[in-house]
Design a protein around this motif. Structure first.
Motif, PDB file in Angstrom:
ATOM      1  N   ALA A   1       0.851  -1.191   0.000  1.00  0.00           N
ATOM      2  CA  ALA A   1       0.000   0.000   0.000  1.00  0.00           C
ATOM      3  C   ALA A   1       0.879   1.229   0.000  1.00  0.00           C
ATOM      4  O   ALA A   1       1.945   1.238   0.598  1.00  0.00           O
ATOM      5  CB  ALA A   1      -0.896  -0.013   1.236  1.00  0.00           C
ATOM      6  N   PHE A   2       0.407   2.249  -0.706  1.00  0.00           N
ATOM      7  CA  PHE A   2       1.180   3.476  -0.798  1.00  0.00           C
ATOM      8  C   PHE A   2       0.483   4.575  -0.013  1.00  0.00           C
ATOM      9  O   PHE A   2      -0.747   4.629   0.079  1.00  0.00           O
ATOM     10  CB  PHE A   2       1.343   3.905  -2.258  1.00  0.00           C
ATOM     11  CG  PHE A   2       2.167   2.935  -3.047  1.00  0.00           C
ATOM     12  CD1 PHE A   2       3.288   2.321  -2.481  1.00  0.00           C
ATOM     13  CD2 PHE A   2       1.847   2.618  -4.358  1.00  0.00           C
ATOM     14  CE1 PHE A   2       4.049   1.442  -3.202  1.00  0.00           C
ATOM     15  CE2 PHE A   2       2.613   1.728  -5.084  1.00  0.00           C
ATOM     16  CZ  PHE A   2       3.716   1.139  -4.500  1.00  0.00           C
ATOM     17  N   TYR A   3       1.295   5.430   0.566  1.00  0.00           N
ATOM     18  CA  TYR A   3       0.778   6.559   1.318  1.00  0.00           C
ATOM     19  C   TYR A   3       1.409   7.792   0.713  1.00  0.00           C
ATOM     20  O   TYR A   3       2.629   7.860   0.536  1.00  0.00           O
ATOM     21  CB  TYR A   3       1.162   6.416   2.785  1.00  0.00           C
ATOM     22  CG  TYR A   3       0.634   7.514   3.660  1.00  0.00           C
ATOM     23  CD1 TYR A   3      -0.657   7.471   4.169  1.00  0.00           C
ATOM     24  CD2 TYR A   3       1.436   8.589   4.007  1.00  0.00           C
ATOM     25  CE1 TYR A   3      -1.146   8.474   4.966  1.00  0.00           C
ATOM     26  CE2 TYR A   3       0.954   9.600   4.815  1.00  0.00           C
ATOM     27  CZ  TYR A   3      -0.338   9.543   5.296  1.00  0.00           C
ATOM     28  OH  TYR A   3      -0.819  10.539   6.092  1.00  0.00           O
ATOM     29  N   PHE A   4       0.580   8.736   0.354  1.00  0.00           N
ATOM     30  CA  PHE A   4       1.091   9.879  -0.382  1.00  0.00           C
ATOM     31  C   PHE A   4       0.683  11.164   0.313  1.00  0.00           C
ATOM     32  O   PHE A   4      -0.500  11.467   0.451  1.00  0.00           O
ATOM     33  CB  PHE A   4       0.535   9.840  -1.815  1.00  0.00           C
ATOM     34  CG  PHE A   4       0.974  10.993  -2.660  1.00  0.00           C
ATOM     35  CD1 PHE A   4       2.265  11.022  -3.198  1.00  0.00           C
ATOM     36  CD2 PHE A   4       0.127  12.046  -2.923  1.00  0.00           C
ATOM     37  CE1 PHE A   4       2.668  12.090  -3.963  1.00  0.00           C
ATOM     38  CE2 PHE A   4       0.532  13.121  -3.689  1.00  0.00           C
ATOM     39  CZ  PHE A   4       1.816  13.135  -4.212  1.00  0.00           C
ATOM     40  N   ASP A   5       1.694  11.902   0.789  1.00  0.00           N
ATOM     41  CA  ASP A   5       1.406  13.222   1.331  1.00  0.00           C
ATOM     42  C   ASP A   5       2.547  14.154   0.914  1.00  0.00           C
ATOM     43  O   ASP A   5       3.358  13.809   0.049  1.00  0.00           O
ATOM     44  CB  ASP A   5       1.233  13.174   2.859  1.00  0.00           C
ATOM     45  CG  ASP A   5       2.493  12.701   3.555  1.00  0.00           C
ATOM     46  OD1 ASP A   5       3.499  12.468   2.855  1.00  0.00           O
ATOM     47  OD2 ASP A   5       2.480  12.564   4.789  1.00  0.00           O
ATOM     48  N   GLY A   6       2.616  15.319   1.533  1.00  0.00           N
ATOM     49  CA  GLY A   6       3.611  16.302   1.117  1.00  0.00           C
ATOM     50  C   GLY A   6       5.027  15.787   1.246  1.00  0.00           C
ATOM     51  O   GLY A   6       5.871  15.996   0.364  1.00  0.00           O
ATOM     52  N   LEU A   7       5.302  15.094   2.355  1.00  0.00           N
ATOM     53  CA  LEU A   7       6.658  14.565   2.557  1.00  0.00           C
ATOM     54  C   LEU A   7       7.023  13.574   1.452  1.00  0.00           C
ATOM     55  O   LEU A   7       8.109  13.630   0.874  1.00  0.00           O
ATOM     56  CB  LEU A   7       6.722  13.893   3.933  1.00  0.00           C
ATOM     57  CG  LEU A   7       8.034  13.228   4.302  1.00  0.00           C
ATOM     58  CD1 LEU A   7       9.158  14.228   4.279  1.00  0.00           C
ATOM     59  CD2 LEU A   7       7.919  12.584   5.679  1.00  0.00           C
TER      60      LEU A   7
END
Lengths: 181, 104, 615
Positions: free
Chosen positions: C78-84
């Motif tokens: 699973a991928f998690y995508f935020d600003g970082l």
């Protein structure tokens, strides 16, 4: 008194004859000494109240078994060459080690028999009593002895057959030869 | 009969001596015929000890065992002499030191 | 659009697999197109994603499938995508693309062209998985993946056994940290029941108090992994040796991306570190110590790549300092700017090495200013940014770190002061490099200048190094706001002026020669210090004696199989006994009989001795 004299005489004869038998180079001579020894022992048996054993000693030992030896020695026909060979083998250095061992063992035996006390009964045990024992409590031993004799018979018959003279105990070969015969 | 009987330990002494002489012969002789003779002597010595002991107790058991020893001696000699003949045929000698094919 | 995020790591991975399967049969043009194009398209996708994110800053969580299921343990791919994540992805794909392009020229004469791009693409894919992972297990997969690629690429020229040695060192030393990290993962899973980063941090905040022991242990274990990967004390020794790989590899892996994975890990799990103030203090102290030690060492080196390697260690030390004092944004900001200017410097050094017949010693270079203008300006800008001269990208990030460090309670000013010393040294060693290499007499003539495939990435990175400081990274929703007040103005002025002093010192010592330091260097103490710093504070020497040699000694001891030797004794004993007994089997009957009689004598004697009453 006579018995005691006879016992010591017979014992002396037996020992001397045995020593002579063991040290002879000629097999026939040794055998004669051995027969003398056996006869002397038969006398001892008689003296200590075992006339049946004495008879058997003479008949079977001095008679049958020794005759077997004589036959074999005659068949082998060793001759003078064998005698010379035997004398060469009886060197002192061959004697020394076994003699020490034998003497040590003898001392141990002496120590063991030193506690045996009392006389030997002179009342003889008759053949009847022996027979009753043999076929009474010892009947199983008699059976086993008869089996042993049978095995000895078969074994000596097998060993004495001539084809073993050739190189192989191989079953197939012997079967083939038997057919050829 | 009158207290001058043969002492048991003398009989046993004779038996022991005969046994040791037979043993000595067994150890020093190389000829198989003599080895068999030595065995006879030793068997005889043992038989003498049995018969002497049996006489000491006035029992027939000693003689019974003597007869068994006789049987063993007879069987042993029969087989042993058969072997002697085979050895003579195979090795052309009676020297047991030459019949050492089982040596390790 | 955002659901296509999985394409970004997939494209380089596919390209890598294709190149591996090609077994070097593809024409060079196709290899280059595949290798560069895959990362380029990943970069374009990232750009599109970034634009989309700017317009609509919404966190995305995308589960592709469940990786495995063991009881309640069900990590997903699973991928998690935020600003970082976006910042990291941009650095990886953007800088990665430029380095790939640069590589096509740098490696053009190499026989293993396809192998090189296969490894490099695989590295990009693994690094993307690392930063995009939703849970720590997938992150660990990427973590190990980049480790493997680093190993393969450091030992790329494996025909030289020293390179293999360096590769093994890099692999093994980072593996030590990774073991700690794996333990940390196990601890976190047993305590919190999940490895999903977001829910894990949430659970940790519910079940643990600030200052508890368990979060401290967990954080220290994670820190172990970060320290190994990011080449911080005490596991930093592998990075200078890892320069054995091709220079673009050093730029990509050992400067811009992989070595900053530790920084990313701590930033990503900052929720945990906030629960363990002691661990944060440890992070800060490790960072600043490493930074100073590496800066001193860099000042003494003569190998151009080793200077840059120590400078990388030093700069990552600054990032750790930032993380340790809670300046998360500043740390990540410095990570990004550092990726720009350090990649620039490495690529510049790669260009020099490429044009100067693989010469590494800076004292054999000189006067390259007019021969290689593009490279010269790259180095000027890169060094200015590295030294944090005002208005360059490094200035903004480093300044921010130092200011926040100053506000750290209790030891803040000390950290700030140490950081300033580091900054001074940074300016000195970076401009020492520039002055020695580009000014003065020409010592080795370059046989060619950089081609466009080298010049273009250099130029782009020059631009980024200059203006990178004006970027605003979109991480304000990721990290808690720093609450400190602005420190006194003199602090800021000092921070600004220190690099300029360093530049001046470097000029006086290495360029104009007005400041004579020969006497100091050649004095007895100076020589010892110089040697000490040159050898990296003797840490390699110490490890060699403390760990490597005892380990080898132990291994060679085990090679002789001491435990087996004990069992071997049984065998030897039995064989001896067997030999001895078989001696007795002569086949002579008289000997047997005599032996039997001897045994009989002994047995009778024993029997008489034991039971005299029986007779």
């Amino acid at each position: 008194m006579l018995e005691i004299t006879l016992f010591y005489t017979a014992a002396t004869v037996a020992l001397i004859a045995t020593v002579m038998a063991m040290t002879r180079a000629n097999a026939i001579h040794a055998l004669i000494y051995l027969i003398v020894s056996l006869l002397a022992i038969a006398v001892i048996f008689f003296l200590i109240g075992a006339p049946f054993a004495a008879a058997l000693e003479i008949v079977i030992y001095a008679g049958a078994i020794m005759v077997l030896f004589v036959f074999v020695i005659m068949m082998l026909n060793l001759g003078d060459k064998g005698d010379r060979q035997e004398r060469e083998w009886l060197q002192l250095k061959v004697w020394a080690g076994p003699a020490v061992l034998a003497i040590v063992l003898f001392i141990e035996l002496l120590y063991v028999i030193s506690t045996a006390e009392g006389p030997v009964s002179t009342t003889s045990v008759s053949a009847k009593e022996v027979g009753l024992s043999l076929f009474g409590p010892y009947v199983l031993a008699v059976e086993i002895a008869s089996m042993l004799l049978l095995a000895g018979l078969v074994g000596s018959f097998h060993l004495g057959r001539r084809y073993l003279e050739r190189d192989s105990f191989d079953v197939e070969n012997s079967a083939a030869r038997r057919e050829a015969e | 009969m009158d207290g001058l009987n043969i002492p048991l330990n003398h009989v046993l002494l004779v038996s022991s001596l005969l046994f040791v002489i037979g043993l000595l012969g067994l150890m020093i002789r190389r000829n198989i015929i003599f080895i068999l003779m030595s065995l006879e002597v030793m068997l005889n010595a043992a038989a003498l000890a049995f018969v002497g002991a049996g006489a000491h107790w006035g029992q027939p058991d000693g003689q019974v065992v003597f007869m068994l020893i006789l049987t063993v001696a007879a069987a042993e000699v029969a087989v042993g002499l058969g072997l002697v003949l085979q050895i003579q045929r195979r090795f052309k000698t009676l020297d047991m030191d030459h019949a050492n094919r089982m040596g390790g | 659009m955002r659901e296509l995020i999985w394409l970004i790591p997939l494209i380089p991975l596919l390209s890598s697999v294709t190149l591996m399967l090609s077994s070097g049969k593809f024409p060079r043009l196709l290899i280059g197109l595949l290798g560069v194009g895959s990362v380029g398209s990943a970069a374009l996708l990232t750009l599109a994603l970034g634009l989309d994110f700017m317009a609509n800053p919404e966190v995305l969580q995308l589960t592709l499938w469940t990786w495995m299921q063991v009881g309640s343990f069900a990590p997903g791919v699973a991928f998690y995508f935020d600003g970082l994540t976006l910042v990291m992805m941009s650095v990886i794909t953007g800088v990665g693309f430029l380095i790939h392009l640069f590589s096509t020229e740098f490696m053009e004469d190499d026989v293993s062209y396809a192998r090189y791009f296969a490894y490099l693409n695989m590295f990009v894919a693994a690094m993307l998985v690392l930063v995009m992972a939703d849970n720590l297990l997938l992150l660990y997969l990427g973590w190990e993946g980049v480790g493997v690629c680093s190993y393969l690429l450091v030992g790329f020229w494996y025909q030289n056994s020293a390179n293999g040695q360096a590769a093994r060192k890099a692999f093994i030393v980072t593996r030590i940290g990774d073991t700690a990290m794996a333990l940390g993962l196990l601890l976190l899973f047993t305590e919190l029941g999940t490895l999903n980063i977001q829910s894990m941090v949430g659970a940790a905040n519910e079940s643990w108090q600030v200052g508890d022991t368990l979060p401290l242990i967990a954080c220290l274990l994670l820190l172990g992994g970060a320290v190994g990967k990011s080449a911080q004390l005490p596991l930093h020794t592998w990075l200078p040796d890892a320069m054995a790989g091709p220079t673009p590899v050093s730029a990509l892996i050992h400067a811009a991306t992989m070595v900053t994975a530790g920084v990313y890990l701590i930033a990503r799990t900052h929720g945990l570190f906030l629960l363990a103030p002691t661990a944060m203090l440890v992070v800060a102290i490790i960072g600043i110590t490493t930074s100073l030690i590496a800066a001193f060492t860099a000042l003494m080196q003569s190998d151009i790549k080793r200077i840059l390697a120590y400078s990388t260690i030093s700069q990552i030390g600054y990032m750790f300092l930032a993380l340790g004092v809670g300046a998360w944004t500043a740390g990540i900001f410095h990570l990004m700017t550092h990726a720009f200017f350090k990649a620039l410097l490495f690529l510049g050094s790669g260009a020099i090495i490429h044009c100067l017949h693989h010469e590494h010693n800076i004292f054999k270079m000189g006067g390259l200013r007019s021969k290689m203008p593009v490279t010269f300006w790259s180095f000027m800008i890169g060094s200015a940014a590295l030294a944090a001269l005002p208005m360059t990208s490094g200035f903004f990030s480093k300044d921010q770190i130092l200011l926040e460090a100053y506000q750290f309670p209790d030891i803040g000013p000390w950290l700030w002061f140490a950081g300033l010393c580091g900054a001074l040294l940074t300016a000195m060693y970076s401009f020492r490099l520039v002055f020695v290499v580009f000014f003065g007499q020409v010592k080795t003539k370059p046989d060619k200048d950089t081609g466009w495939r080298m010049a273009l990435p250099l130029s782009v990175l020059c631009g980024l190094s200059l203006v990178g400081g004006y970027f605003i990274i979109p991480v304000e929703s990721v990290f808690p706001m720093s609450t400190g007040t602005h420190p006194a103005h003199w602090v800021e002025y000092v921070s600004i002026s220190v690099p300029l002093v360093g530049l001046l010192l470097a000029y006086l010592i290495f360029q104009s020669g007005q400041l004579r330091v020969d006497g100091l260097v050649n004095s007895a103490i100076g020589k010892i210090m110089r040697q000490f710093w040159l050898s990296g504070w003797g840490i390699d020497w110490l490890y060699e004696r403390l760990f490597v040699r005892p380990y080898y000694a132990f291994a060679s001891l085990l090679k002789a199989e001491p435990v087996d030797a004990v069992y071997g004794l049984v065998v030897t004993f039995n064989e001896a006994l067997n030999g001895w007994l078989s001696q007795s089997q002569t086949g002579r009957m008289r000997w047997y009989i005599t032996s039997m009689v001897a045994g009989l004598v002994v047995l009778v004697a024993v029997a008489l001795q034991l039971s005299p009453e029986a007779i």
